[in-house]
Design a protein around this motif. Structure first.
Motif, PDB file in Angstrom:
ATOM      1  N   ASN A 159      74.247  17.125  14.949  1.00 49.63           N
ATOM      2  CA  ASN A 159      74.770  15.823  14.514  1.00 49.63           C
ATOM      3  C   ASN A 159      76.257  15.846  14.134  1.00 49.63           C
ATOM      4  O   ASN A 159      76.714  15.035  13.324  1.00 49.63           O
ATOM      5  N   THR A 160      77.010  16.785  14.721  1.00 47.81           N
ATOM      6  CA  THR A 160      78.466  16.822  14.487  1.00 47.81           C
ATOM      7  C   THR A 160      79.235  16.565  15.777  1.00 47.81           C
ATOM      8  O   THR A 160      80.437  16.809  15.834  1.00 47.81           O
ATOM      9  N   PHE A 161      78.550  16.073  16.783  1.00 45.84           N
ATOM     10  CA  PHE A 161      79.179  15.884  18.088  1.00 45.84           C
ATOM     11  C   PHE A 161      78.655  14.610  18.739  1.00 45.84           C
ATOM     12  O   PHE A 161      77.622  14.062  18.323  1.00 45.84           O
ATOM     13  N   ASP A 162      79.364  14.149  19.750  1.00 46.85           N
ATOM     14  CA  ASP A 162      78.962  12.969  20.525  1.00 46.85           C
ATOM     15  C   ASP A 162      78.619  13.385  21.945  1.00 46.85           C
ATOM     16  O   ASP A 162      79.264  14.272  22.529  1.00 46.85           O
ATOM     17  N   ILE A 163      77.601  12.752  22.513  1.00 48.23           N
ATOM     18  CA  ILE A 163      77.265  12.934  23.925  1.00 48.23           C
ATOM     19  C   ILE A 163      77.975  11.831  24.705  1.00 48.23           C
ATOM     20  O   ILE A 163      77.736  10.643  24.480  1.00 48.23           O
ATOM     21  N   ALA A 209      79.248  17.319  25.456  1.00 53.35           N
ATOM     22  CA  ALA A 209      79.126  17.211  24.001  1.00 53.35           C
ATOM     23  C   ALA A 209      80.499  17.528  23.428  1.00 53.35           C
ATOM     24  O   ALA A 209      81.056  18.593  23.693  1.00 53.35           O
ATOM     25  N   ARG A 210      81.062  16.592  22.660  1.00 49.80           N
ATOM     26  CA  ARG A 210      82.388  16.788  22.080  1.00 49.80           C
ATOM     27  C   ARG A 210      82.293  16.807  20.554  1.00 49.80           C
ATOM     28  O   ARG A 210      81.767  15.878  19.947  1.00 49.80           O
ATOM     29  N   CYS A 211      82.814  17.888  19.982  1.00 50.69           N
ATOM     30  CA  CYS A 211      82.798  18.029  18.523  1.00 50.69           C
ATOM     31  C   CYS A 211      83.732  16.990  17.892  1.00 50.69           C
ATOM     32  O   CYS A 211      84.872  16.816  18.333  1.00 50.69           O
ATOM     33  N   ARG A 212      83.274  16.317  16.861  1.00 53.32           N
ATOM     34  CA  ARG A 212      84.071  15.267  16.239  1.00 53.32           C
ATOM     35  C   ARG A 212      85.251  15.845  15.438  1.00 53.32           C
ATOM     36  O   ARG A 212      86.248  15.151  15.231  1.00 53.32           O
ATOM     37  N   LYS A 213      85.135  17.094  14.988  1.00 49.31           N
ATOM     38  CA  LYS A 213      86.206  17.696  14.181  1.00 49.31           C
ATOM     39  C   LYS A 213      87.249  18.401  15.038  1.00 49.31           C
ATOM     40  O   LYS A 213      88.444  18.268  14.808  1.00 49.31           O
ATOM     41  N   THR A 214      86.793  19.202  16.016  1.00 49.46           N
ATOM     42  CA  THR A 214      87.714  20.058  16.776  1.00 49.46           C
ATOM     43  C   THR A 214      88.037  19.523  18.165  1.00 49.46           C
ATOM     44  O   THR A 214      88.952  20.028  18.822  1.00 49.46           O
ATOM     45  N   LYS A 309      70.864   7.850  26.956  1.00 47.94           N
ATOM     46  CA  LYS A 309      70.079   7.695  25.724  1.00 47.94           C
ATOM     47  C   LYS A 309      69.112   8.855  25.546  1.00 47.94           C
ATOM     48  O   LYS A 309      68.920   9.367  24.433  1.00 47.94           O
ATOM     49  N   ILE A 310      68.490   9.274  26.641  1.00 49.63           N
ATOM     50  CA  ILE A 310      67.533  10.378  26.572  1.00 49.63           C
ATOM     51  C   ILE A 310      68.235  11.678  26.183  1.00 49.63           C
ATOM     52  O   ILE A 310      67.744  12.448  25.342  1.00 49.63           O
ATOM     53  N   LEU A 311      69.392  11.936  26.763  1.00 45.70           N
ATOM     54  CA  LEU A 311      70.126  13.161  26.454  1.00 45.70           C
ATOM     55  C   LEU A 311      70.592  13.181  24.998  1.00 45.70           C
ATOM     56  O   LEU A 311      70.606  14.236  24.358  1.00 45.70           O
ATOM     57  N   ILE A 312      70.979  12.031  24.479  1.00 47.04           N
ATOM     58  CA  ILE A 312      71.366  11.945  23.070  1.00 47.04           C
ATOM     59  C   ILE A 312      70.198  12.346  22.176  1.00 47.04           C
ATOM     60  O   ILE A 312      70.369  13.112  21.211  1.00 47.04           O
ATOM     61  N   LYS A 318      70.298  19.626  17.905  1.00 45.53           N
ATOM     62  CA  LYS A 318      70.474  21.013  18.330  1.00 45.53           C
ATOM     63  C   LYS A 318      71.768  21.602  17.763  1.00 45.53           C
ATOM     64  O   LYS A 318      72.703  20.882  17.447  1.00 45.53           O
ATOM     65  N   ARG A 319      71.795  22.929  17.650  1.00 45.55           N
ATOM     66  CA  ARG A 319      73.052  23.635  17.423  1.00 45.55           C
ATOM     67  C   ARG A 319      73.534  24.121  18.777  1.00 45.55           C
ATOM     68  O   ARG A 319      72.827  24.857  19.469  1.00 45.55           O
ATOM     69  N   LEU A 320      74.715  23.730  19.159  1.00 46.09           N
ATOM     70  CA  LEU A 320      75.248  24.032  20.478  1.00 46.09           C
ATOM     71  C   LEU A 320      76.247  25.179  20.394  1.00 46.09           C
ATOM     72  O   LEU A 320      77.153  25.165  19.560  1.00 46.09           O
ATOM     73  N   VAL A 321      76.056  26.163  21.266  1.00 48.50           N
ATOM     74  CA  VAL A 321      76.920  27.348  21.283  1.00 48.50           C
ATOM     75  C   VAL A 321      77.584  27.452  22.634  1.00 48.50           C
ATOM     76  O   VAL A 321      76.913  27.407  23.677  1.00 48.50           O
TER      77      VAL A 321
END
Length: 434
Positions: A159-163, A209-214, A309-312, A318-321
């Motif tokens: 929940n720290t990123f946008d799809i 997936a783009r991190c909202r902070k970085t 919507k499904i991918l979101i 998830k934690r994405l690495v």
């Protein structure tokens, strides 16, 4: 590192059971609807992602508005019954000693409820145990990858990123189809899809997936190539169709999709309609792509909105690495930690090459044969790395040289077969074709 792919076991189990029920009822009544239910059921079983409502089934083939409403009505009834059962279970468990009479009346129901609860806990316990085991394995892999990249490891907490849906620039600008391209932006905007126009090295649509902070970006492992029927025809004639399929398969992305748009029986193309449909079916059967047929551009954009919507829903918790292509593990949608390729690297490895290895050119040559798929061509090249090696093997074979390649295994259930083996033998041994 060996890639591991875990596919969700019947992600739409409830919908399947209701379709099976309606199909069987239609068979019993000798109704013609049984065939429609059967086709819809088959389409649903092929779909690899969970659907949250009957309305979302509209993206699948053989699902119309009426059938989607039937599923939503059934789902609403199911949820209402589940809510009642939950409330009753809570009442039974919290009842006081002063309600002996009520408890007596409901004793049988309580026992039944407890039995179901024990069975459900056992099932969930087994499922949780397997899920945790898989999650630990994926988490270990993700941590191993993280330790190997000492400089800077991209990692997104849940929940720290946008799809974000990425739309290739060719879909939105220039050319004879400019009004159609502008319609892409208009439709996606009206559907309230979070999207951006970007120059993609391969495919027409993909997700990041783009991190909202970085602002770091990871590629979501789904790519869609959209083909109008006239474009599909032209790409088959000039060879782009086969090259695109090859590059998509080499991209490292596991979920590859084709949208085939504007099927018009009355239109004339440089390739016959039957051949165009056969080419799209080959993508599904031979190459393992997902193929979606849409009536028009608007339907295609609606399909993209549903997928977004499904991918979101799948990735938001998830934690994405971030990882490199060689360490990329195919996603299982179960683990809490998921390894995804960095978008910059994806664009880099997906770029068109100006020079090709002999084996790559050999694959491109084999793909010109009728009935040849990318997987079949790659299986041949794994055994015979160049045309010269293959020619030598064919020339040194006995009288049954036409069947030398027939037993080459393509996957667990498929072999090359006698027809293609014979065609390759003739191509590389007949003097006038050398």
């Amino acid at each position: 590192m060996k890639r591991i792919k875990i596919v969700l076991d019947r992600p739409n189990r409830l919908f399947e059971s209701w379709l099976e029920e309606w199909r069987n009822e239609a068979v019993f009544r000798n109704s013609e609807l049984h065939d429609h239910f059967a086709k819809a059921l088959d389409s649903l079983k092929r779909y690899p992602l969970p659907l949250e409502s009957g309305k979302e089934c509209i993206i699948l083939q053989h699902f119309g508005t009426k059938l989607c409403l039937m599923l939503d009505k059934k789902l609403e009834e199911y949820r209402r019954q589940e809510s009642i059962r939950t409330v009753d279970a809570c009442v039974f468990r919290t009842g006081s000693s002063n309600e002996d009479h009520t408890a007596t009346l409901r004793r049988k129901s309580v026992k039944d409820c407890q039995l179901v609860e024990v069975q459900e806990k056992t099932r969930v316990s087994k499922q949780t145990k397997n899920t945790k085991k898989n999650a630990r394995e994926r988490l270990i892999n993700a941590n191993d990858i993280a330790s190997k990249k000492a400089n800077r490891q991209i990692s997104f907490k849940s929940n720290t990123f946008d799809i974000i849906l990425l739309v290739d620039t060719q879909e939105t600008c220039g050319g004879k189809m400019k009004p159609q391209h502008n319609a892409t932006i208009m439709e996606l905007t009206q559907l309230k899809v979070l999207f951006e126009v970007h120059r993609l090295k391969i495919g027409d649509f993909t997700w990041i997936a783009r991190c909202r902070k970085t602002n770091d970006e990871l590629i979501i492992p789904y790519i869609i190539e959209r083909k109008r029927m006239d474009d599909l025809s032209a790409s088959i004639v000039d060879g782009r169709f086969y090259e695109q399929k090859f590059r998509l398969k080499q991209s490292g992305i596991e979920n590859l999709m084709y949208i085939v748009e504007n099927i018009d029986k009355n239109s004339r193309y440089s390739v016959s309609l039957s051949s165009l449909l056969q080419a799209s079916i080959n993508c599904l059967v031979q190459d393992g792509f997902t193929v979606k047929y849409t009536r028009n551009h608007k339907d295609s954009m609606l399909y993209l909105s549903y997928i977004t919507k499904i991918l979101i829903q799948i990735y938001k918790d998830k934690r994405l690495v971030g990882c490199e292509k060689e360490h990329f593990i195919q996603t299982d949608n179960i683990s809490s930690a998921v390894c995804l390729m960095e978008f910059k690297e994806f664009n880099k490895v997906s770029s068109k090459q100006r020079t090709f290895k002999v084996s790559e050119m050999f694959i491109r040559q084999l793909l010109q044969l009728k009935g040849m798929s990318i997987d079949k061509a790659m299986a041949i090249v794994e055994r015979y790395a160049s045309p010269q090696i293959l020619i030598t093997a064919l020339e040194n074979s006995d009288k049954n040289g036409e069947q030398l390649l027939a037993n080459i295994q393509v996957n667990k259930k498929q072999w090359l077969g006698p027809a293609i083996s014979k065609a390759i033998y003739r191509l590389y041994t007949m003097n006038e074709l050398r």
